[in-house]
Write a protein that holds these residues in place. Structure first.
Motif, PDB file in Angstrom:
ATOM      1  N   MET A   1       0.838  -1.168   0.000  1.00 52.86           N
ATOM      2  CA  MET A   1       0.000   0.000   0.000  1.00 52.86           C
ATOM      3  C   MET A   1       0.890   1.241   0.000  1.00 52.86           C
ATOM      4  N   HIS A   2       0.508   2.219  -0.783  1.00 55.94           N
ATOM      5  CA  HIS A   2       1.218   3.491  -0.801  1.00 55.94           C
ATOM      6  C   HIS A   2       0.278   4.586  -1.300  1.00 55.94           C
ATOM      7  N   GLU A   4      -1.024   7.133  -3.759  1.00 56.53           N
ATOM      8  CA  GLU A   4      -0.964   7.351  -5.202  1.00 56.53           C
ATOM      9  C   GLU A   4      -1.233   8.804  -5.559  1.00 56.53           C
ATOM     10  N   ASP A  21       0.292  13.824  -7.734  1.00 51.02           N
ATOM     11  CA  ASP A  21       0.072  12.423  -8.097  1.00 51.02           C
ATOM     12  C   ASP A  21       1.334  11.749  -8.622  1.00 51.02           C
ATOM     13  N   THR A  25       6.488   4.249  -5.049  1.00 53.52           N
ATOM     14  CA  THR A  25       6.161   3.210  -4.070  1.00 53.52           C
ATOM     15  C   THR A  25       7.199   3.141  -2.960  1.00 53.52           C
ATOM     16  N   LEU A  78      -5.082   5.790  -1.999  1.00 51.53           N
ATOM     17  CA  LEU A  78      -4.091   4.770  -1.673  1.00 51.53           C
ATOM     18  C   LEU A  78      -4.239   3.574  -2.595  1.00 51.53           C
ATOM     19  N   SER A  79      -3.117   2.962  -2.931  1.00 49.85           N
ATOM     20  CA  SER A  79      -3.203   1.689  -3.635  1.00 49.85           C
ATOM     21  C   SER A  79      -3.679   0.657  -2.620  1.00 49.85           C
ATOM     22  N   ASN A  80      -4.510  -0.246  -3.050  1.00 53.53           N
ATOM     23  CA  ASN A  80      -5.009  -1.300  -2.154  1.00 53.53           C
ATOM     24  C   ASN A  80      -4.702  -2.658  -2.760  1.00 53.53           C
ATOM     25  N   GLY A  81      -3.591  -2.741  -3.472  1.00 49.23           N
ATOM     26  CA  GLY A  81      -3.216  -3.982  -4.134  1.00 49.23           C
ATOM     27  C   GLY A  81      -3.018  -5.137  -3.177  1.00 49.23           C
ATOM     28  N   THR A  90      -8.941  -1.789  -5.920  1.00 53.35           N
ATOM     29  CA  THR A  90      -7.480  -1.710  -5.870  1.00 53.35           C
ATOM     30  C   THR A  90      -6.999  -0.319  -5.474  1.00 53.35           C
ATOM     31  N   ARG A  91      -7.921   0.650  -5.450  1.00 55.11           N
ATOM     32  CA  ARG A  91      -7.607   2.001  -4.988  1.00 55.11           C
ATOM     33  C   ARG A  91      -8.661   2.420  -3.975  1.00 55.11           C
TER      34      ARG A  91
END
Length: 122
Positions: A1-2, A4, A21, A25, A78-81, A90-91
């Motif tokens: 997670m980071h 974005e 933006d 990462t 946030l990325s939610n990968g 995923t975001r």
């Protein structure tokens, strides 16, 4: 997670909507001359992630808002990968809207209580 994307509007020196933006990462740094808004970026991020700032007194609230602004907002995408939020997308967008006398919190554009955001994050 980071992180974005960060959207700041009406907070400190960011009176108009500003979108950042280009986060990586890894480790990110903020550099610039005096008075260019570096600390404003950190204040904006802390309004989302610092749970001790749940309630702000009127004087503190006015200090967070841009000069002359009656409202301000911070949104972090946030990325939610890694599915940290267990919400599917995923975001994930977390937004806080500060007004002169109250706050509103949103997750993926849905109004949520502050306690929900703390629960999801922890």
């Amino acid at each position: 997670m980071h992180i974005e994307k960060l959207v700041i509007n009406g907070i400190r020196s960011y009176k108009n909507e500003t979108v950042i933006d280009n986060f990586s990462t890894g480790i990110n740094t903020i550099v610039g001359s005096n008075g260019t808004g570096k600390s404003g970026i950190l204040v904006a991020i802390s309004l989302i992630f610092n749970w001790k700032l749940k309630t702000l007194h009127a004087r503190e609230r006015l200090h967070m808002l841009a000069t002359g602004a009656k409202t301000g907002s911070v949104e972090v995408v946030l990325s939610n990968g890694d599915d940290k939020f267990q919400m599917g997308p995923t975001r994930v967008s977390i937004k806080r809207v500060l007004k002169e006398d109250s706050d509103q919190f949103y997750v993926n554009n849905k109004n949520k209580r502050h306690s929900f955001i703390v629960f999801v994050w922890t």
